[in-house]
Design a protein around this motif. Structure first.
Motif, mmCIF file in Angstrom:
data_model
loop_
_atom_site.group_PDB
_atom_site.id
_atom_site.type_symbol
_atom_site.label_atom_id
_atom_site.label_comp_id
_atom_site.label_asym_id
_atom_site.label_seq_id
_atom_site.Cartn_x
_atom_site.Cartn_y
_atom_site.Cartn_z
ATOM 1 N N ASP A 280 -3.596 11.355 -14.089
ATOM 2 C CA ASP A 280 -4.236 10.064 -14.349
ATOM 3 C C ASP A 280 -3.436 8.913 -13.731
ATOM 4 O O ASP A 280 -4.004 7.995 -13.139
ATOM 5 C CB ASP A 280 -4.398 9.842 -15.856
ATOM 6 N N GLN A 281 -2.111 8.968 -13.887
ATOM 7 C CA GLN A 281 -1.272 7.917 -13.301
ATOM 8 C C GLN A 281 -1.331 7.954 -11.782
ATOM 9 O O GLN A 281 -1.290 6.911 -11.119
ATOM 10 C CB GLN A 281 0.177 8.070 -13.779
ATOM 11 N N SER A 282 -1.443 9.168 -11.223
ATOM 12 C CA SER A 282 -1.561 9.293 -9.772
ATOM 13 C C SER A 282 -2.836 8.622 -9.269
ATOM 14 O O SER A 282 -2.815 7.861 -8.293
ATOM 15 C CB SER A 282 -1.542 10.765 -9.364
ATOM 16 N N LEU A 283 -3.941 8.894 -9.939
ATOM 17 C CA LEU A 283 -5.210 8.277 -9.549
ATOM 18 C C LEU A 283 -5.140 6.764 -9.697
ATOM 19 O O LEU A 283 -5.609 6.021 -8.828
ATOM 20 C CB LEU A 283 -6.351 8.850 -10.388
ATOM 21 N N HIS A 284 -4.548 6.292 -10.777
ATOM 22 C CA HIS A 284 -4.430 4.847 -10.991
ATOM 23 C C HIS A 284 -3.664 4.195 -9.842
ATOM 24 O O HIS A 284 -4.057 3.133 -9.334
ATOM 25 C CB HIS A 284 -3.719 4.581 -12.320
ATOM 26 N N ALA A 285 -2.577 4.835 -9.399
ATOM 27 C CA ALA A 285 -1.789 4.290 -8.289
ATOM 28 C C ALA A 285 -2.599 4.309 -6.993
ATOM 29 O O ALA A 285 -2.527 3.363 -6.190
ATOM 30 C CB ALA A 285 -0.495 5.080 -8.126
ATOM 31 N N LEU A 286 -3.377 5.351 -6.777
ATOM 32 C CA LEU A 286 -4.215 5.409 -5.577
ATOM 33 C C LEU A 286 -5.254 4.294 -5.566
ATOM 34 O O LEU A 286 -5.525 3.695 -4.514
ATOM 35 C CB LEU A 286 -4.909 6.770 -5.488
ATOM 36 N N CYS B 122 0.841 -1.201 0.000
ATOM 37 C CA CYS B 122 0.000 0.000 0.000
ATOM 38 C C CYS B 122 0.875 1.249 0.000
ATOM 39 O O CYS B 122 0.600 2.216 -0.726
ATOM 40 C CB CYS B 122 -0.917 -0.025 1.222
ATOM 41 N N ARG B 123 1.952 1.210 0.771
ATOM 42 C CA ARG B 123 2.870 2.357 0.816
ATOM 43 C C ARG B 123 3.507 2.583 -0.552
ATOM 44 O O ARG B 123 3.697 3.728 -0.980
ATOM 45 C CB ARG B 123 3.949 2.088 1.869
ATOM 46 N N TYR B 124 3.852 1.493 -1.233
ATOM 47 C CA TYR B 124 4.440 1.614 -2.572
ATOM 48 C C TYR B 124 3.511 2.406 -3.497
ATOM 49 O O TYR B 124 3.925 3.385 -4.131
ATOM 50 C CB TYR B 124 4.704 0.222 -3.148
ATOM 51 N N PHE B 125 2.258 1.985 -3.572
ATOM 52 C CA PHE B 125 1.333 2.641 -4.499
ATOM 53 C C PHE B 125 1.039 4.084 -4.075
ATOM 54 O O PHE B 125 0.880 4.961 -4.929
ATOM 55 C CB PHE B 125 0.038 1.836 -4.619
ATOM 56 N N THR B 126 0.987 4.331 -2.770
ATOM 57 C CA THR B 126 0.760 5.697 -2.302
ATOM 58 C C THR B 126 1.934 6.596 -2.663
ATOM 59 O O THR B 126 1.747 7.744 -3.108
ATOM 60 C CB THR B 126 0.537 5.707 -0.781
ATOM 61 N N ASP B 127 3.148 6.093 -2.486
ATOM 62 C CA ASP B 127 4.326 6.888 -2.846
ATOM 63 C C ASP B 127 4.397 7.132 -4.353
ATOM 64 O O ASP B 127 4.791 8.214 -4.800
ATOM 65 C CB ASP B 127 5.603 6.185 -2.373
ATOM 66 N N VAL B 128 4.028 6.117 -5.133
ATOM 67 C CA VAL B 128 3.994 6.292 -6.583
ATOM 68 C C VAL B 128 2.949 7.350 -6.961
ATOM 69 O O VAL B 128 3.198 8.216 -7.807
ATOM 70 C CB VAL B 128 3.697 4.954 -7.283
ATOM 71 N N ALA B 129 1.794 7.294 -6.310
ATOM 72 C CA ALA B 129 0.750 8.292 -6.570
ATOM 73 C C ALA B 129 1.237 9.693 -6.233
ATOM 74 O O ALA B 129 0.983 10.655 -6.973
ATOM 75 C CB ALA B 129 -0.494 7.961 -5.753
ATOM 76 N N THR B 130 1.954 9.814 -5.130
ATOM 77 C CA THR B 130 2.490 11.117 -4.731
ATOM 78 C C THR B 130 3.478 11.639 -5.770
ATOM 79 O O THR B 130 3.445 12.819 -6.153
ATOM 80 C CB THR B 130 3.176 11.006 -3.360
ATOM 81 N N ALA B 131 4.362 10.760 -6.229
ATOM 82 C CA ALA B 131 5.359 11.166 -7.223
ATOM 83 C C ALA B 131 4.685 11.623 -8.511
ATOM 84 O O ALA B 131 5.037 12.675 -9.074
ATOM 85 C CB ALA B 131 6.320 10.009 -7.502
ATOM 86 N N TYR B 132 3.705 10.854 -8.990
ATOM 87 C CA TYR B 132 3.027 11.240 -10.229
ATOM 88 C C TYR B 132 2.281 12.560 -10.054
ATOM 89 O O TYR B 132 2.250 13.395 -10.974
ATOM 90 C CB TYR B 132 2.068 10.137 -10.659
ATOM 91 N N ALA B 133 1.668 12.759 -8.887
ATOM 92 C CA ALA B 133 0.954 14.021 -8.650
ATOM 93 C C ALA B 133 1.918 15.199 -8.679
ATOM 94 O O ALA B 133 1.630 16.236 -9.294
ATOM 95 C CB ALA B 133 0.219 13.954 -7.313
ATOM 96 N N HIS B 134 3.074 15.047 -8.028
ATOM 97 C CA HIS B 134 4.059 16.134 -8.028
ATOM 98 C C HIS B 134 4.633 16.370 -9.425
ATOM 99 O O HIS B 134 5.088 17.471 -9.745
ATOM 100 C CB HIS B 134 5.195 15.802 -7.056
ATOM 101 N N TRP B 135 4.608 15.337 -10.229
ATOM 102 C CA TRP B 135 5.155 15.411 -11.585
ATOM 103 C C TRP B 135 4.131 15.962 -12.579
ATOM 104 O O TRP B 135 4.433 16.203 -13.746
ATOM 105 C CB TRP B 135 5.601 14.022 -12.004
ATOM 106 N N GLY B 136 2.879 16.078 -12.108
ATOM 107 C CA GLY B 136 1.817 16.600 -12.964
ATOM 108 C C GLY B 136 1.091 15.545 -13.769
ATOM 109 O O GLY B 136 0.311 15.888 -14.669
ATOM 110 N N HIS B 137 1.285 14.270 -13.448
ATOM 111 C CA HIS B 137 0.622 13.172 -14.165
ATOM 112 C C HIS B 137 -0.584 12.706 -13.338
ATOM 113 O O HIS B 137 -0.505 11.730 -12.581
ATOM 114 C CB HIS B 137 1.604 12.025 -14.409
#
Length: 217
Positions: free
Chosen positions: A167-173, A150-165
């Motif tokens: 859709d990918q952020s939502l997918h990771a969440l 769960c932490r992996y996907f949350t961190d990935v979502a955070t990274a994509y959000a900060h990167w401006g992506h």
């Protein structure tokens, strides 16, 4: 104060692993208080104890955990180069050990858990692209606990959000939610991330539904 007393008691009891773990907990608390220099010193001084340099895999793994803690502190302090140097050192220890050690210490210590730590550290240091690069080296299904996945996907979502992506952020969440719905819905970092996605840009039915499940008005 309690953590410092635990460290003192552990030293008096002549148990290197317990003393090292008490020091790691104290370093984490110091970092959360914003005392980055003290947190680094506590973790690295403990990691330099001669016993943790012994051939014992358990001692080596504990040393790796302490170095990981120092690396994340460096990230929080804005020292990206220091963070990467320390993370590489922890990764080298994990590679020599092979497998997952110290499973009773927050999910263990191994190559995948160091890589997971690197995602969080790169996020904290302000480089979401590097965080995603680190994430691509990990097979989430191979992480040792549901909490770590769960932490992996949350961190990935955070990274994509900060990167401006977005859709990918939502997918990771949504992947995090599939791993652990309760933790995802109640974790403050997730709620803040979902709120940010709602405010900053277009919304989708999937995003609005996730916000509802997270009890975000």
């Amino acid at each position: 104060m309690a953590a410092d007393r635990a460290r003192t008691t552990a030293h008096a009891g002549n148990s290197p692993l317990v003393a090292a773990e008490a020091a790691r907990n104290l370093a984490v608390l110091a970092r959360k208080a914003g005392w980055h220099e003290q947190a680094m010193r506590i973790a690295l001084d403990a990691a330099d104890h001669p016993t943790l340099h012994s051939p014992s895999p358990r001692f080596a793994a504990e040393r790796g955990l302490l170095i990981q803690s120092a690396a994340y502190t460096a990230a929080r302090a804005g020292d990206r180069d220091g963070m990467r140097e320390l993370t590489d050192e922890a990764a080298a220890i994990a590679a020599r050990l092979g497998g997952v050690m110290l499973r009773d210490h927050g999910g263990g210590f191994g190559t995948s858990t160091v890589a997971l730590h690197r995602i969080s550290a790169e996020n904290a240091a302000g480089d979401p692209g590097a965080a995603i690069t680190a994430a691509r080296t990990i097979a989430p299904a191979g992480l040792p606990t549901v909490e770590r996945r769960c932490r992996y996907f949350t961190d990935v979502a955070t990274a994509y959000a900060h990167w401006g992506h977005r859709d990918q952020s939502l997918h990771a969440l949504l992947n995090a939610e599939r791993c652990s719905p309760e933790e995802t819905h109640t974790r403050p970092a997730v709620r803040a991330l979902v709120t940010g996605l709602l405010i900053d840009g277009r919304t989708t039915p999937e995003l609005r539904a996730l916000a509802t499940r997270c009890a975000i008005a």
